[in-house]
Scaffold this active site. Structure first.
Site, PDB file in Angstrom:
ATOM      1  N   THR A 188      37.060  33.002 -24.282  1.00 37.50           N
ATOM      2  CA  THR A 188      38.007  31.883 -24.312  1.00 37.50           C
ATOM      3  C   THR A 188      37.961  31.017 -23.063  1.00 37.50           C
ATOM      4  OG1 THR A 188      39.466  33.309 -25.609  1.00 37.50           O
ATOM      5  CG2 THR A 188      40.420  31.273 -24.730  1.00 37.50           C
TER       6      THR A 188
ATOM      7  N   GLU B 253      26.447  27.549  -9.033  1.00 38.23           N
ATOM      8  CA  GLU B 253      26.854  26.142  -9.002  1.00 38.23           C
ATOM      9  C   GLU B 253      27.799  25.948  -7.835  1.00 38.23           C
ATOM     10  OE1 GLU B 253      30.480  26.460 -12.305  1.00 38.23           O
ATOM     11  OE2 GLU B 253      28.557  25.623 -12.904  1.00 38.23           O
TER      12      GLU B 253
ATOM     13  N   HIS C 280      32.792  22.805 -14.844  1.00 36.64           N
ATOM     14  CA  HIS C 280      33.615  24.005 -14.813  1.00 36.64           C
ATOM     15  C   HIS C 280      34.806  23.870 -13.873  1.00 36.64           C
ATOM     16  CE1 HIS C 280      30.082  26.742 -16.237  1.00 36.64           C
ATOM     17  NE2 HIS C 280      30.698  26.150 -17.227  1.00 36.64           N
TER      18      HIS C 280
END
Length: 301
Positions: free
Chosen positions: A97, A220, A258
């Protein structure tokens, strides 16, 4: 054989009867994963496309001896679904999720860590949470517990892959596959600020895996997970590691993709991550295709 999941993993799907849960349950079954049951409160006793559905994880575990749970539950209830699985004694919990409130994840991650410590202190196998906001994990040719495309992971390989980014995970795995190396296990740890398993948690597993010859880390900007991984590599890893850092051109203070990919001050900058990997003698690719060349060079040494 890879790490964390294999052909003997017995998987329950929390949220199986929803759209995403149903679709990915079918795909995992097609891959060859032993999906043994679903969990949807209020639908216990029903049959869903041949799978028994239970009201709770505890009931599903007692009936099927499941040892892995994957969660497709909406954000508002996702953290509670994690804790339900952890308290039911499922040793590996994967939260797919996206958009789970950070405060909920902070509570869930801490409680899972406490449960893990208590379990191990009593001689148990512990509890591990992977995610949220992650694509899951797959051991090539054996078991997929996640949402990755099946065809990329059909043939076993010998390169471990850990990534914060879902799509870059697939791209790196395909590049390795096309180059004839393939992956042993791919672990998508998730890109949120608070996650259950980090690079530094997974690296020791690959270091100990006889079927993994080298590891690729896809990081990242944002956070300090890559720096912590570099510290572990520098102090404890003998197997070669190659890295790639996405978002290196992102301006400071601007989130890129993100929720965890945000630079605050000097923390999480591309420079700090590159410097940490350089200090650990980890080559960092400038482009995704360059990963292949660096892996070949590392193995040749």
């Amino acid at each position: 054989m890879g790490i964390l999941v294999d052909k003997n993993s017995r998987v329950i799907v929390q949220g199986m009867t929803g759209r995403e849960g149903a679709s990915h349950s079918r795909a995992m079954k097609e891959f060859g994963t032993q999906v043994v049951a679903g969990v949807t409160p209020g639908k216990g006793g029903q049959d869903f496309e041949g799978w028994p559905v239970f009201n709770s994880v505890a009931e599903a575990k007692a009936a099927t001896n499941a040892n892995v749970s994957i969660i497709f539950v909406p954000p508002a209830g996702a953290a509670d679904a994690v804790l339900e699985a952890a308290h039911a004694g499922i040793p590996l919990v994967i939260l797919i999720t996206e958009g789970v409130p950070t405060i909920d994840m902070m509570r869930a991650v801490q409680e899972v860590r406490d449960l893990d410590e208590r379990s191990r202190a009593q001689g148990g196998e512990g509890v591990r949470l992977i995610g949220g906001n992650c694509p899951g994990l797959v051991t090539n040719g054996e078991a997929k517990v996640g949402i990755m495309p099946n065809k990329i992971y059909a043939k076993p390989g010998r390169i471990g892959l850990i990534s914060r980014s879902g799509t870059l995970t697939y791209e790196a795995a395909k590049l390795l596959n096309d180059a004839g190396m393939g992956t042993s296990t791919t672990v998508g740890i998730g890109g949120d600020p608070v996650i259950g398993t980090t690079f530094a948690d997974v690296l020791p597993l690959f270091e100990a895996d006889p079927d993994t010859d080298a590891v690729v880390v896809i990081g990242e900007i944002g956070g300090a997970d890559e720096e912590a991984a570099a510290e572990y590599i520098k102090s404890s890893m003998k197997k070669p590691v190659v890295a790639f850092i996405s978002g290196r051109s992102a301006p400071k203070g601007k989130r890129m993709g993100h929720a965890g990919a945000i630079i605050m001050g000097d923390v999480g900058t591309p420079e700090s991550k590159l410097a940490a990997f350089q200090a650990a003698n980890v080559p960092v690719a400038d482009t995704m295709p360059e990963i292949i060349d660096l892996v070949k060079q590392a193995l040749a040494k």
